[in-house]
Write a protein that holds these residues in place. Structure first.
Motif, PDB file in Angstrom:
ATOM      1  N   TYR A  74       0.840  -1.198   0.000  1.00 40.86           N
ATOM      2  CA  TYR A  74       0.000   0.000   0.000  1.00 40.86           C
ATOM      3  C   TYR A  74       0.879   1.253   0.000  1.00 40.86           C
ATOM      4  O   TYR A  74       0.686   2.156  -0.807  1.00 40.86           O
ATOM      5  N   ILE A  86       1.386   4.178  -2.831  1.00 41.48           N
ATOM      6  CA  ILE A  86       1.165   5.586  -2.484  1.00 41.48           C
ATOM      7  C   ILE A  86       2.374   6.429  -2.888  1.00 41.48           C
ATOM      8  O   ILE A  86       2.230   7.505  -3.491  1.00 41.48           O
ATOM      9  N   VAL A 137      -4.374  13.219  -2.965  1.00 46.89           N
ATOM     10  CA  VAL A 137      -4.424  12.193  -1.917  1.00 46.89           C
ATOM     11  C   VAL A 137      -5.498  11.163  -2.251  1.00 46.89           C
ATOM     12  O   VAL A 137      -5.287   9.955  -2.092  1.00 46.89           O
ATOM     13  N   LYS A 181      -4.158   8.844  -4.934  1.00 48.69           N
ATOM     14  CA  LYS A 181      -3.161   7.924  -4.376  1.00 48.69           C
ATOM     15  C   LYS A 181      -3.827   6.840  -3.533  1.00 48.69           C
ATOM     16  O   LYS A 181      -3.488   5.659  -3.639  1.00 48.69           O
ATOM     17  N   THR A 182      -4.776   7.247  -2.709  1.00 50.75           N
ATOM     18  CA  THR A 182      -5.481   6.289  -1.846  1.00 50.75           C
ATOM     19  C   THR A 182      -6.255   5.280  -2.678  1.00 50.75           C
ATOM     20  O   THR A 182      -6.198   4.069  -2.411  1.00 50.75           O
ATOM     21  N   GLU A 235      -5.498   1.321  -2.617  1.00 51.12           N
ATOM     22  CA  GLU A 235      -6.525   0.376  -2.185  1.00 51.12           C
ATOM     23  C   GLU A 235      -6.824  -0.649  -3.270  1.00 51.12           C
ATOM     24  O   GLU A 235      -6.958  -1.838  -2.987  1.00 51.12           O
TER      25      GLU A 235
END
Length: 160
Positions: free
Chosen positions: A88, A92, A99, A102-103, A107
């Motif tokens: 993870y 990132i 953000v 990236k998240t 995920e």
């Protein structure tokens, strides 16, 4: 309601559950045998004091060996969790954008790792549940045997 999403969940569940059940069965077959044998004898009213004593001795022995395997599964669960976090964070760090972007990327890129983590978590929970049930059975058998001994002592007998 989206039927495709329900089918996706069912498919994922079926795949994970099959593996979980296989692992749980392999490690808990002795526990299951004790439960089934005790239940069958209880249903047939064949649970003698000698059988209770045998069950009282068998349960801690069976739990001892299963606990060793449970610790291994918990270790695998922890390793899977850490590997998921590492991947993870790698995603990132190499993903550009907001953000949220990236998240979302991280995920979606760690689904398989989280599934492995869920697999071991579910496996350990099911094994713990079986151990808890056996401990309850152990306590019940002890109570019944103690009651039988007390009744015999009150009757003036000592053959339990």
């Amino acid at each position: 309601m989206n039927v495709d999403k329900i089918n996706d969940v069912k498919s994922g569940y079926d795949k994970l559950n099959e593996v979980v059940e296989k692992i749980v069965r392999a490690y808990t077959k002795d526990l299951d045998k004790i439960i089934v044998d005790t239940r069958d004898k209880l249903n047939k009213k064949l649970l003698t004091s000698a059988e209770l004593q045998k069950v009282i001795i068998e349960i801690p022995l069976a739990i001892y060996f299963v606990n060793t395997e449970l610790e291994r599964i918990i270790l695998k669960e922890n390793i899977a969790k850490e590997l998921s976090k590492v991947k993870y964070n790698e995603i990132i760090s190499r993903t550009s954008g907001t953000v949220a972007t990236k998240t979302a990327e991280a995920e979606s890129g760690t689904v398989d790792e989280r599934m492995v983590e869920y697999l071991y978590k579910t496996t350990s929970n099911r094994i713990k549940s079986k151990i808890d049930t056996l401990e309850e059975l152990l306590n019940s058998c002890k109570k019944v045997l103690t009651l039988r001994i007390s009744e015999l002592e009150l009757e003036g007998g000592d053959n339990y």
